[in-house]
Write an enzyme that holds these catalytic residues in place. Structure first.
Site, PDB file in Angstrom:
ATOM      1  N   ASN A   1       0.817  -1.175  -0.326  1.00  0.00           N
ATOM      2  CA  ASN A   1       0.077   0.131  -0.045  1.00  0.00           C
ATOM      3  C   ASN A   1       1.206   1.009  -0.271  1.00  0.00           C
ATOM      4  OD1 ASN A   1      -1.765   2.120   0.504  1.00  0.00           O
ATOM      5  ND2 ASN A   1      -3.411   0.485   1.873  1.00  0.00           N
TER       6      ASN A   1
ATOM      7  N   GLU B   1      -3.758   1.811  -3.046  1.00  0.00           N
ATOM      8  CA  GLU B   1      -4.436   2.979  -2.484  1.00  0.00           C
ATOM      9  C   GLU B   1      -2.790   4.052  -3.877  1.00  0.00           C
ATOM     10  OE1 GLU B   1      -4.927   5.450   1.497  1.00  0.00           O
ATOM     11  OE2 GLU B   1      -4.215   3.932   1.573  1.00  0.00           O
TER      12      GLU B   1
ATOM     13  N   TYR C   1      -7.833  -3.744  -2.200  1.00  0.00           N
ATOM     14  CA  TYR C   1      -7.261  -2.798  -1.287  1.00  0.00           C
ATOM     15  C   TYR C   1      -8.867  -2.387  -1.140  1.00  0.00           C
ATOM     16  CZ  TYR C   1      -7.495   1.864   0.094  1.00  0.00           C
ATOM     17  OH  TYR C   1      -7.437   3.347   1.150  1.00  0.00           O
TER      18      TYR C   1
ATOM     19  N   ASP D   1      -4.261  -5.120   1.119  1.00  0.00           N
ATOM     20  CA  ASP D   1      -4.635  -4.134   2.275  1.00  0.00           C
ATOM     21  C   ASP D   1      -6.136  -5.087   2.058  1.00  0.00           C
ATOM     22  OD1 ASP D   1      -5.423  -2.447   4.238  1.00  0.00           O
ATOM     23  OD2 ASP D   1      -4.722  -0.961   3.284  1.00  0.00           O
TER      24      ASP D   1
ATOM     25  N   ASN E   1      -7.761  -4.793   5.276  1.00  0.00           N
ATOM     26  CA  ASN E   1      -8.516  -3.889   6.568  1.00  0.00           C
ATOM     27  C   ASN E   1      -8.210  -4.042   7.123  1.00  0.00           C
ATOM     28  OD1 ASN E   1      -7.914  -1.348   6.465  1.00  0.00           O
ATOM     29  ND2 ASN E   1      -8.615  -0.837   3.803  1.00  0.00           N
TER      30      ASN E   1
ATOM     31  N   ASP F   1       2.215   4.648   5.015  1.00  0.00           N
ATOM     32  CA  ASP F   1       2.378   4.502   6.452  1.00  0.00           C
ATOM     33  C   ASP F   1       2.167   2.315   6.360  1.00  0.00           C
ATOM     34  OD1 ASP F   1      -0.203   4.285   5.079  1.00  0.00           O
ATOM     35  OD2 ASP F   1      -1.590   5.225   6.531  1.00  0.00           O
ATOM     36  N   HIS F   2       1.957   2.737   5.741  1.00  0.00           N
ATOM     37  CA  HIS F   2       2.453   0.921   5.065  1.00  0.00           C
ATOM     38  C   HIS F   2       3.555  -0.332   5.049  1.00  0.00           C
ATOM     39  CE1 HIS F   2      -2.020  -0.336   4.923  1.00  0.00           C
ATOM     40  NE2 HIS F   2      -2.363   0.946   5.329  1.00  0.00           N
TER      41      HIS F   2
ATOM     42  N   CYS G   1       3.913  18.663  28.918  1.00  0.00           N
ATOM     43  CA  CYS G   1       3.080  17.453  29.415  1.00  0.00           C
ATOM     44  C   CYS G   1       2.617  16.595  30.993  1.00  0.00           C
ATOM     45  CB  CYS G   1       3.412  16.278  28.767  1.00  0.00           C
ATOM     46  SG  CYS G   1       4.565  15.185  28.994  1.00  0.00           S
TER      47      CYS G   1
ATOM     48  N   HIS H   1       5.633  13.738  31.105  1.00  0.00           N
ATOM     49  CA  HIS H   1       6.765  14.025  30.667  1.00  0.00           C
ATOM     50  C   HIS H   1       7.608  14.752  31.381  1.00  0.00           C
ATOM     51  CE1 HIS H   1       5.666  10.389  28.276  1.00  0.00           C
ATOM     52  NE2 HIS H   1       6.752   9.568  28.622  1.00  0.00           N
TER      53      HIS H   1
ATOM     54  N   CYS I   1       0.911  15.401  24.823  1.00  0.00           N
ATOM     55  CA  CYS I   1       1.927  14.825  24.360  1.00  0.00           C
ATOM     56  C   CYS I   1       2.103  14.641  23.312  1.00  0.00           C
ATOM     57  CB  CYS I   1       2.458  13.615  25.390  1.00  0.00           C
ATOM     58  SG  CYS I   1       3.637  12.789  25.792  1.00  0.00           S
TER      59      CYS I   1
ATOM     60  N   CYS J   1       2.167  10.076  26.358  1.00  0.00           N
ATOM     61  CA  CYS J   1       1.308  10.243  28.111  1.00  0.00           C
ATOM     62  C   CYS J   1      -0.244  10.747  27.631  1.00  0.00           C
ATOM     63  CB  CYS J   1       2.200  10.557  28.877  1.00  0.00           C
ATOM     64  SG  CYS J   1       1.976  12.563  29.044  1.00  0.00           S
TER      65      CYS J   1
END
Length: 514
Positions: free
Chosen positions: A8, A48, A156, A197, A199, A303-304, A465, A468, A491, A505
């Protein structure tokens, strides 16, 4: 060996933000070639692509050494879409867009559609309108020398948005259509690989937070995958399903084998994702020919991450590409006229060229005659009189009689202007004037700075935050609702397991309106 890879790519026109790619941004075609070289596969299936036919350009579609096939979204631009790139040594004998057969051209199609009576024509057309499926059919040869047929279904699958129940129904109908077509191909004697993909994270081991999700096993997508996939480790008497998840066949207990991460939250840094990308093969094919199934999490740019498999078979390339191949599209095949066609120098025949030269020679003679006639009729300067003549350039530098002349006493002394200063005098001038001018410039700069600081207060410091005590990051609400467009602080660390102290966090604070 036959190597197939699925990825993807999250936009084929702008991949490569993290690839080994140092070319300028307008070299997207070269970048696609680098992708194919890096993946080093005989068949590469991309999902995609986010490209429609009207914006697809030849350098992106036609890569040297490959033949490509695209399926486009017909509803929205920059949405969905899949593409398959096959090496010339793995040229398919048939290719087809969509699962229903409504987009088939009956020339080099794959065929074998199965019983689709449970779907209406309008529903089938809608399921194929988003460019989510592409089939290529190949001839393969086993080590025993037997030739068989292998059909790859590049998919897809739709995403089910929690706020849009109609999309869940659309997703499940797409799954059903995919299964009918795959089983019909199996019944016709072809081996089948479904890759892409899907999904859906099938098992709890395939999701980072499965234990905290309500009714994880009851998800309709997971139930559909349960009915499609066999478990090689199941007990005797368990139902035999038509397909096998090839990665779990080789890595049945591998945890953290994710293929998708949230790019916004930076979850990939802590491997906080899910496994949505699969290579599913029919039982016989996986058991007899699959040598490996793998992920490539080191390949960035989306992102894949890519997934793939290696089969102990060789491809038998077809002599000619199917009609769906992009090189046969009118805009790429040369049958559609382009503006550049009219700007290319064309060869002229000798007779036409000789007549053109004769005509140009006559034109030049006529122009010389007209020019001589104009010069003979133009009046000479002696006839026009001095009052109407053209001014000389020096006339603009003569003193005007209208302006009073300055007296000699008012002018500065030429001697004073021309007398140079001695080195001692220049040093004394710098010593006296230097510190004064520097202090004046510094004071003026401080005044300007204080003024603009009083007018423009500048951004407020980021809050810290709670987990941390580190500066937060500002986000904007994009979900439709009463808070749409509001800013808030959270955060800045990447998303990760709650038990990991290095992960984000749960600090949250609304930003005050300015």
């Amino acid at each position: 060996m036959l190597r197939v890879v699925s990825w993807n790519i999250n936009g084929i026109r702008s991949p490569l933000q993290g690839m080994v790619y140092e070319e300028p941004s307008n070299c997207a075609a070269m970048a696609v070639g680098r992708i194919l070289d890096k993946l080093d596969a005989d068949i590469v299936c991309l999902q995609e692509t986010k490209v429609t036919r009207d914006v697809l350009r030849e350098p992106l579609a036609i890569i040297e050494g490959y033949n490509s096939y695209f399926s486009f979204s017909r509803n929205r631009s920059g949405y969905s879409g899949v593409a398959t790139f096959c090496k010339d040594s793995a040229t398919p004998m048939a290719a087809e867009e969509g699962l229903s057969g409504l987009l088939a051209t009956h020339d080099g199609d794959v065929g074998c559609y199965g019983n689709m009576d449970e779907f209406t024509q309008e529903e089938l057309r809608a399921l194929d309108s988003e460019g989510r499926a592409l089939l290529t059919q190949h001839k393969i040869r086993t080590w025993e020398g037997k030739e068989k047929t292998l059909t790859l279904i590049n998919v897809y699958c739709p995403h089910a948005d929690a706020g849009k129940p109609e999309r869940l129904s659309f997703k499940m109908r797409f799954y059903r259509l995919l299964q009918i077509r795959a089983e019909a191909l199996l019944a016709a004697g072809s081996h089948v690989i479904i890759l892409g993909d899907l999904n859906t994270a099938h098992r709890p081991i395939d999701h980072w937070d499965a234990v905290n999700l309500e009714c994880f096993e009851e998800d309709p997508g997971r139930k559909w995958m349960d009915g499609l996939l066999s478990n090689l480790g199941c007990q005797a008497g368990a139902p035999i399903r038509p397909f096998i998840d090839s990665y779990r066949c080789f890595q049945p207990k591998q945890e953290g084998a994710f293929t998708c991460w949230s790019a916004v939250s930076g979850a990939r840094r802590l491997n906080y994702g899910s496994r949505l990308d699969y290579v599913l093969g029919d039982r016989t094919l996986v058991i007899d020919t699959f040598q490996d199934s793998f992920r490539l999490p080191e390949v960035m740019g989306s992102d894949h991450c890519p997934v793939g498999a290696v089969l102990s078979v060789s491809s038998v390339p077809a002599k000619q590409c199917p009609s769906l191949c992009t090189r046969f599209l009118p805009e790429f095949a040369g049958t559609q006229l382009k503006i550049l066609r009219f700007l290319v120098h064309l060869k002229q025949d000798p007779v036409f060229k000789q007549s053109t030269l004769r005509l140009s020679k006559q034109t030049r003679i006529q122009m010389h005659q007209n020019k001589a006639r104009v010069h003979s009729t133009r009046p000479r300067p002696s006839q026009t009189g001095p009052s109407r003549g053209q001014k000389n350039l020096t006339s603009y530098f003569q003193p005007s009689s209208d302006c009073p002349q300055a007296s000699i006493s008012e002018l500065p002394s030429v001697v004073a202007l021309m007398t140079p200063k001695t080195p001692e005098e220049e040093v004394m001038t710098k010593v006296v004037e230097g510190p004064a001018s520097a202090s004046e410039a510094k004071d003026e700069k401080e005044v300007r700075t204080s003024f603009w600081k009083s007018v423009l207060g500048g951004p407020l410091p980021m809050p810290l935050c709670g987990g941390h005590r580190e500066p937060c990051v500002m986000r904007t609400v994009k979900k439709p609702g009463p808070n749409l467009g509001r800013h808030f602080y959270m955060c800045a660390r990447p998303q990760g397991p709650p038990t990991d102290p290095s992960s984000r966090c749960n600090f949250f604070l609304w930003s005050r309106p300015s």
